[in-house]
Design a protein around this motif. Structure first.
Motif, PDB file in Angstrom:
ATOM      1  N   GLY A  48      -7.948  -1.153   0.537  1.00 16.09           N
ATOM      2  CA  GLY A  48      -6.527  -1.250   0.850  1.00 16.09           C
ATOM      3  C   GLY A  48      -6.057  -2.672   1.069  1.00 16.09           C
ATOM      4  O   GLY A  48      -4.875  -2.974   0.874  1.00 16.09           O
ATOM      5  N   LYS A  97       0.824  -1.213   0.000  1.00 17.03           N
ATOM      6  CA  LYS A  97       0.000   0.000   0.000  1.00 17.03           C
ATOM      7  C   LYS A  97       0.858   1.263   0.000  1.00 17.03           C
ATOM      8  O   LYS A  97       0.328   2.377   0.099  1.00 17.03           O
ATOM      9  CB  LYS A  97      -0.906   0.014   1.237  1.00 17.03           C
ATOM     10  CG  LYS A  97      -1.931  -1.094   1.276  1.00 17.03           C
ATOM     11  CD  LYS A  97      -2.892  -0.936   2.442  1.00 17.03           C
ATOM     12  CE  LYS A  97      -2.191  -1.151   3.773  1.00 17.03           C
ATOM     13  NZ  LYS A  97      -3.138  -1.142   4.919  1.00 17.03           N
ATOM     14  N   ASN A 156      -2.476   6.849  -1.919  1.00  7.64           N
ATOM     15  CA  ASN A 156      -2.725   8.064  -1.142  1.00  7.64           C
ATOM     16  C   ASN A 156      -3.995   7.919  -0.305  1.00  7.64           C
ATOM     17  O   ASN A 156      -4.694   6.895  -0.362  1.00  7.64           O
ATOM     18  CB  ASN A 156      -2.809   9.290  -2.062  1.00  7.64           C
ATOM     19  CG  ASN A 156      -3.917   9.163  -3.102  1.00  7.64           C
ATOM     20  OD1 ASN A 156      -5.019   8.708  -2.797  1.00  7.64           O
ATOM     21  ND2 ASN A 156      -3.628   9.587  -4.341  1.00  7.64           N
ATOM     22  N   ALA A 157      -4.309   8.954   0.450  1.00  3.35           N
ATOM     23  CA  ALA A 157      -5.434   8.902   1.385  1.00  3.35           C
ATOM     24  C   ALA A 157      -6.760   8.693   0.666  1.00  3.35           C
ATOM     25  O   ALA A 157      -7.641   7.970   1.160  1.00  3.35           O
ATOM     26  CB  ALA A 157      -5.475  10.185   2.214  1.00  3.35           C
ATOM     27  N   ASN A 158      -6.942   9.337  -0.490  1.00  5.10           N
ATOM     28  CA  ASN A 158      -8.192   9.169  -1.231  1.00  5.10           C
ATOM     29  C   ASN A 158      -8.360   7.729  -1.724  1.00  5.10           C
ATOM     30  O   ASN A 158      -9.461   7.177  -1.709  1.00  5.10           O
ATOM     31  CB  ASN A 158      -8.241  10.134  -2.419  1.00  5.10           C
ATOM     32  CG  ASN A 158      -8.421  11.576  -1.989  1.00  5.10           C
ATOM     33  OD1 ASN A 158      -8.980  11.847  -0.923  1.00  5.10           O
ATOM     34  ND2 ASN A 158      -7.942  12.511  -2.807  1.00  5.10           N
ATOM     35  N   GLN A 159      -7.273   7.148  -2.166  1.00  4.94           N
ATOM     36  CA  GLN A 159      -7.338   5.771  -2.657  1.00  4.94           C
ATOM     37  C   GLN A 159      -7.631   4.775  -1.532  1.00  4.94           C
ATOM     38  O   GLN A 159      -8.146   3.687  -1.783  1.00  4.94           O
ATOM     39  CB  GLN A 159      -6.023   5.400  -3.343  1.00  4.94           C
ATOM     40  CG  GLN A 159      -5.792   6.125  -4.660  1.00  4.94           C
ATOM     41  CD  GLN A 159      -4.427   5.831  -5.244  1.00  4.94           C
ATOM     42  OE1 GLN A 159      -3.407   5.984  -4.560  1.00  4.94           O
ATOM     43  NE2 GLN A 159      -4.395   5.407  -6.502  1.00  4.94           N
ATOM     44  N   LEU A 160      -7.318   5.167  -0.296  1.00  2.00           N
ATOM     45  CA  LEU A 160      -7.514   4.284   0.851  1.00  2.00           C
ATOM     46  C   LEU A 160      -8.724   4.670   1.694  1.00  2.00           C
ATOM     47  O   LEU A 160      -8.955   4.075   2.758  1.00  2.00           O
ATOM     48  CB  LEU A 160      -6.262   4.293   1.736  1.00  2.00           C
ATOM     49  CG  LEU A 160      -5.005   3.674   1.121  1.00  2.00           C
ATOM     50  CD1 LEU A 160      -3.804   3.900   2.030  1.00  2.00           C
ATOM     51  CD2 LEU A 160      -5.208   2.183   0.868  1.00  2.00           C
ATOM     52  N   ALA A 161      -9.520   5.636   1.232  1.00  2.00           N
ATOM     53  CA  ALA A 161     -10.694   6.071   1.994  1.00  2.00           C
ATOM     54  C   ALA A 161     -11.671   4.911   2.174  1.00  2.00           C
ATOM     55  O   ALA A 161     -11.859   4.091   1.268  1.00  2.00           O
ATOM     56  CB  ALA A 161     -11.380   7.229   1.277  1.00  2.00           C
TER      57      ALA A 161
END
Length: 377
Positions: free
Chosen positions: A222, A199, A203-208
């Motif tokens: 994720g 991972k 980024n944060a958006n991809q892992l929201a």
């Protein structure tokens, strides 16, 4: 049911609820002594066969024993039945379950106990990274891609993390933490995670977080999941005359291992690893993802069934072919949830909407030598 069994007991026991010692009376009423042997057996069968469809009982066993001549089990005499009846102290106890096999019933020729790994055939999952070694020479042949696709697809399920290990999915942080906390025991309510795709580049958006509607349990953005597409010659087909082996999926592996009563089916499992990432590719039909997504970087090898119930001591008794995609495929959460929707709505599946636990990577001494891990053909 038990009231009917009590009636039968009254008919076959003595009036005083004691087994008579008169060899001419045996288990019959006194006024039945003159009944012929064939008529007597017919009466027994009429009494006992209606009970044979219920839970295993003395009635079931006696019915089978009396039918020995026609169904091929060992012959049994009336005297042996009487001795068994008395030894089990059945007189006056119509609801008592017998503790020993009824005379004349054939013993099951199969042992369903899981073998020790030291005596089992090659196991799965195998380390598929470059240079990974194995020690075993398999006895079973490995089926090809075309042969696998000829077999009906009988089940689709997914494991938390990858059970196999390649350069594309090798993060064992979660599995190490689980094993340390469990001390060899399965943690209540949790399944063992396998290897994850990295991972580090997300980024944060991809892992929201995403709210999954159809998938159950530990399904999260994720994380990675190894989907198993299980093909078997034991698969059911609604129309066996159309020259097509149609899919007919169901929960669990019972249809793969023993569908239609087969005991030696050919089984191929196609394993493909997906990481759930927001904004990743949309796959409309992950239920057939192996063929939809593609599997150009895949290998095939002979192994076994997997799952958290097996380890490096207790092994799987099954020999099957494995096709494993060595790449990690990123997929949108909507696509993964749609997989569960298809499983639920098209096939009525429920148990397999939850991720299964991942088996620990099998020791090199219980997997095939590297020469038997070949590019998929």
């Amino acid at each position: 049911m038990w009231s009917r069994l009590a009636v039968c007991a009254c008919l076959v026991g003595s009036v005083a609820a004691m087994c008579p010692d008169d060899p001419e009376v045996d288990l019959c009423e006194v006024d039945e002594q003159e009944t012929s042997h064939s008529t007597r057996n017919g009466a027994w069968m009429a009494l006992l066969l209606p009970l044979a469809s219920t839970r295993p009982s003395l009635a079931t066993g006696l019915a089978l024993a009396l039918a020995a001549g026609s169904v091929g089990v060992d012959a049994v005499t009336c005297g042996e039945l009487k001795t068994f009846y008395k030894n089990e102290q059945c007189c006056g106890q119509p609801t008592q379950e017998v503790s020993a096999p009824v005379p004349g019933t054939a013993a099951c020729p199969y042992s369903f106990a899981k073998p020790a790994c030291s005596t089992a055939e090659p196991q799965t999952p195998r380390d598929l990274t470059a240079g990974a070694v194995g020690s075993m020479t398999p006895k079973a042949a490995t089926l090809t891609d075309d042969q696998a696709n000829f077999l009906p697809l009988v089940n689709v399920h997914f494991h938390l993390g990858a059970e196999h290990k390649t350069e594309a999915y090798s993060d064992d942080t979660d599995s190490i933490a689980y094993d340390a906390a469990s001390s060899g025991r399965r943690l209540a309510g949790n399944v063992r995670p396998g290897f994850m795709c990295s991972k580090s580049s997300l980024n944060a958006n991809q892992l929201a977080p995403y709210n999954f509607t159809y998938c159950k349990g530990d399904v999260q953005v994720g994380k990675s999941y190894e989907i198993h597409y299980v093909h078997s010659s034991a698969g059911m087909d609604n129309n066996a005359t159309d020259d097509m082996n149609a899919d007919l999926l169901a929960d669990g592996l019972g249809g793969a291992a023993n569908g239609r009563g087969l005991l030696n089916p050919m089984i191929v499992v196609q394993g493909q690893i997906f990481q759930i990432v927001n904004g990743a590719a949309t796959v409309d039909d992950m239920l057939h993802g192996w063929t939809v997504v593609g599997h150009d970087n895949s290998v095939m090898y002979p192994g076994s069934t997997t799952g958290q119930s097996h380890d490096n001591e207790v092994c799987s008794p099954y020999s099957i072919t494995w096709h494993v995609d060595k790449d990690c495929h990123q997929v949108s959460p909507e696509s993964f949830d749609n997989l569960c929707k298809q499983m639920s709505e098209a096939y009525g599946m429920y148990a397999d909407l939850y991720p299964h636990g991942s088996r620990k990577l099998v020791s090199s001494q219980y997997v095939v030598k590297s020469e038997f891990v070949k590019p998929l053909a």
